[in-house]
Design an enzyme around this catalytic site. Structure first.
Site, PDB file in Angstrom:
ATOM      1  N   CYS A 181      31.955  49.851  41.268  1.00  0.00           N
ATOM      2  CA  CYS A 181      32.933  49.084  40.483  1.00  0.00           C
ATOM      3  C   CYS A 181      33.122  49.709  39.102  1.00  0.00           C
ATOM      4  CB  CYS A 181      32.463  47.645  40.297  1.00  0.00           C
ATOM      5  SG  CYS A 181      31.731  46.841  41.743  1.00  0.00           S
ATOM      6  N   CYS A 226      38.526  44.833  46.869  1.00  0.00           N
ATOM      7  CA  CYS A 226      37.988  46.047  46.236  1.00  0.00           C
ATOM      8  C   CYS A 226      36.905  46.694  47.097  1.00  0.00           C
ATOM      9  CB  CYS A 226      37.469  45.732  44.832  1.00  0.00           C
ATOM     10  SG  CYS A 226      38.822  45.697  43.616  1.00  0.00           S
TER      11      CYS A 226
HETATM   12  C1  HEC Z   1      38.763  52.924  43.337  1.00  0.00           C
HETATM   13  C2  HEC Z   1      38.857  52.067  42.204  1.00  0.00           C
HETATM   14  C3  HEC Z   1      38.267  50.678  42.305  1.00  0.00           C
HETATM   15  C4  HEC Z   1      36.967  50.330  42.592  1.00  0.00           C
HETATM   16  C5  HEC Z   1      35.810  51.255  42.929  1.00  0.00           C
HETATM   17  C6  HEC Z   1      36.898  48.904  42.466  1.00  0.00           C
HETATM   18  N1  HEC Z   1      38.113  48.395  42.125  1.00  0.00           N
HETATM   19 FE1  HEC Z   1      38.516  46.503  41.561  1.00  0.00          FE
HETATM   20  N2  HEC Z   1      40.475  46.932  41.422  1.00  0.00           N
HETATM   21  C7  HEC Z   1      41.021  48.195  41.568  1.00  0.00           C
HETATM   22  C8  HEC Z   1      42.467  48.102  41.468  1.00  0.00           C
HETATM   23  C9  HEC Z   1      43.434  49.256  41.586  1.00  0.00           C
HETATM   24  C10 HEC Z   1      42.756  46.736  41.254  1.00  0.00           C
HETATM   25  C11 HEC Z   1      44.148  46.094  41.079  1.00  0.00           C
HETATM   26  C12 HEC Z   1      44.617  46.295  39.667  1.00  0.00           C
HETATM   27  C13 HEC Z   1      43.672  45.629  38.714  1.00  0.00           C
HETATM   28  O1  HEC Z   1      43.814  44.422  38.440  1.00  0.00           O
HETATM   29  O2  HEC Z   1      42.721  46.298  38.246  1.00  0.00           O
HETATM   30  C14 HEC Z   1      41.480  46.047  41.183  1.00  0.00           C
HETATM   31  C15 HEC Z   1      41.333  44.702  40.894  1.00  0.00           C
HETATM   32  C16 HEC Z   1      40.122  44.072  40.646  1.00  0.00           C
HETATM   33  C17 HEC Z   1      39.969  42.740  40.128  1.00  0.00           C
HETATM   34  C18 HEC Z   1      41.078  41.770  39.771  1.00  0.00           C
HETATM   35  C19 HEC Z   1      41.442  41.807  38.297  1.00  0.00           C
HETATM   36  C20 HEC Z   1      42.581  40.898  37.957  1.00  0.00           C
HETATM   37  O3  HEC Z   1      42.849  40.691  36.751  1.00  0.00           O
HETATM   38  O4  HEC Z   1      43.229  40.350  38.854  1.00  0.00           O
HETATM   39  C21 HEC Z   1      38.618  42.501  40.040  1.00  0.00           C
HETATM   40  C22 HEC Z   1      37.960  41.235  39.554  1.00  0.00           C
HETATM   41  C23 HEC Z   1      37.944  43.681  40.508  1.00  0.00           C
HETATM   42  N3  HEC Z   1      38.885  44.625  40.863  1.00  0.00           N
HETATM   43  C24 HEC Z   1      36.577  43.828  40.600  1.00  0.00           C
HETATM   44  C25 HEC Z   1      35.953  44.896  41.253  1.00  0.00           C
HETATM   45  C26 HEC Z   1      34.565  44.940  41.610  1.00  0.00           C
HETATM   46  C27 HEC Z   1      33.567  43.830  41.324  1.00  0.00           C
HETATM   47  C28 HEC Z   1      34.344  46.139  42.223  1.00  0.00           C
HETATM   48  C29 HEC Z   1      33.076  46.645  42.865  1.00  0.00           C
HETATM   49  C30 HEC Z   1      32.611  45.872  44.012  1.00  0.00           C
HETATM   50  C31 HEC Z   1      35.591  46.872  42.217  1.00  0.00           C
HETATM   51  N4  HEC Z   1      36.552  46.083  41.646  1.00  0.00           N
HETATM   52  C32 HEC Z   1      35.759  48.178  42.657  1.00  0.00           C
HETATM   53  C33 HEC Z   1      40.330  49.366  41.755  1.00  0.00           C
HETATM   54  C34 HEC Z   1      38.975  49.450  42.036  1.00  0.00           C
END
Ligand code: HEC
Ligand code: HEC
Length: 265
Positions: A181, A226
């Site tokens: 993450c 994610c």
């Molecule tokens: C490869 C990149 C990537 C990884 C690794 C990743 N994410 Fe994301 N995540 C994103 C993208 C792209 C979005 C959609 C756009 C945004 O809101 O960031 C997202 C959205 C989110 C959101 C929603 C935010 C909002 O305001 O709606 C959360 C919470 C989140 N991720 C948590 C996590 C967690 C916890 C992990 C690990 C388990 C993780 N992400 C791993 C790319 C990633």
């Protein structure tokens, strides 16, 4: 498009392999600065929808939640309102303090879990399923009563183990893509990934209406998306892993304003 996405992911992975090689010691958790809500990384259309309750599709669930709040359920014949009266008063600020260790069960509980506890114990009704319209509606309605208030969870001896487990998940590489993450949400927020701008990964708008889902979804559904994105095994909604992660993420977003019910792409 897909190929470009994979290349980007690989780039992220390679860029950060150097970081993970050094970090044999336990990681020090930190909060991204300046702390920014996902809405700040959203496009104009999403922002406009979230800001205007009359055009926000998420408000349909709030309306439904208010109705459910006042309807008797289960063998008790009681409604939420029978005990809690006016939600605008009794639920004000409540969701900003979740997840928390419940005094009745001594277990880490999120808002969905607490609502279901009241369903089963206080209303003698069946628990509501994750992603059911009813649970989303009640969670959105209770959550709305904290809108604008800062996320405020306390880490203490009761929940420290949960916090540490959530933190460890956040910093652990996973899935075929082999990213944690932190790689996206701490080190690459503001950058583009396919059609998305990566945010800091906070839970302050949930449950939220996602245009991609064309419906409302829980925070755990967003987290599962994610896990799916990095091709990792998906922990079930309501599982201990996601609860612990939810606590860590709440700590990490401490001070951001609750936006429930949010709108996202
Ligand atoms: C490869 C990149 C990537 C990884 C690794 C990743 N994410 Fe994301 N995540 C994103 C993208 C792209 C979005 C959609 C756009 C945004 O809101 O960031 C997202 C959205 C989110 C959101 C929603 C935010 C909002 O305001 O709606 C959360 C919470 C989140 N991720 C948590 C996590 C967690 C916890 C992990 C690990 C388990 C993780 N992400 C791993 C790319 C990633
Ligand atoms: C028979 C009475 C009763 C009914 C019916 C009831 N609750 Fe509760 N509820 C309680 C009690 C008692 C507590 C624990 C003490 C407290 O925090 O107020 C509680 C706690 C809560 C909390 C946590 C409050 C906090 O400060 O952490 C939420 C949220 C909640 N109830 C929601 C609901 C919802 C939603 C419904 C209807 C689906 C409902 N309750 C039905 C008695 C009830």
């Amino acid at each position: 498009m897909i190929r470009r996405g994979v290349v980007l992911l690989l780039l992220l992975a390679v860029t950060h392999s150097a970081i993970s090689a050094q970090s044999a010691q336990p990681v020090q958790p930190f909060r991204p600065t300046p702390l920014k809500s996902g809405i700040d990384f959203s496009g104009a259309e999403v922002r406009a929808l979230q800001q205007d309750d009359f055009s926000s599709p998420a408000m349909l669930w709030v309306t439904r939640g208010e109705k459910l709040w006042n309807e008797p359920a289960g063998n008790s014949g009681k409604s939420c309102a029978t005990c809690h009266k006016d939600a605008r008063v009794s639920m004000k600020g409540v969701s900003a303090g979740y997840p928390k260790v419940d005094p009745d069960t001594a277990k880490l509980t999120n808002l969905e879990g607490r609502i279901n506890q009241c369903r089963t114990q206080n209303q003698q009704a069946a628990p509501l399923r994750y992603e059911s319209d009813e649970l989303l509606a009640l969670t959105a309605y209770v959550g709305l009563q904290s809108r604008g208030q800062p996320v405020n969870v306390v880490i203490d001896t009761q929940n420290r183990r949960n916090f540490e487990r959530g933190r460890d998940i956040f910093y652990t590489r996973m899935g075929q893509i082999n990213l944690a993450c932190t790689h996206c949400h701490d080190r690459n927020f503001g950058r583009k990934l396919l059609n998305d701008t990566i945010s800091q990964g906070h839970g302050n708008p949930y449950p939220a209406y996602r245009l991609e889902w064309q419906t409302m979804g829980s925070f755990h559904r967003r987290l599962r998306a994610c896990f799916f994105g990095v091709r990792a095994e998906l922990p079930p909604a309501g599982s201990q892993d996601l609860l612990d992660l939810e606590l860590f993420l709440a700590w990490r977003s401490q001070g951001l304003k609750v936006e429930t019910p949010g709108v996202r792409k």
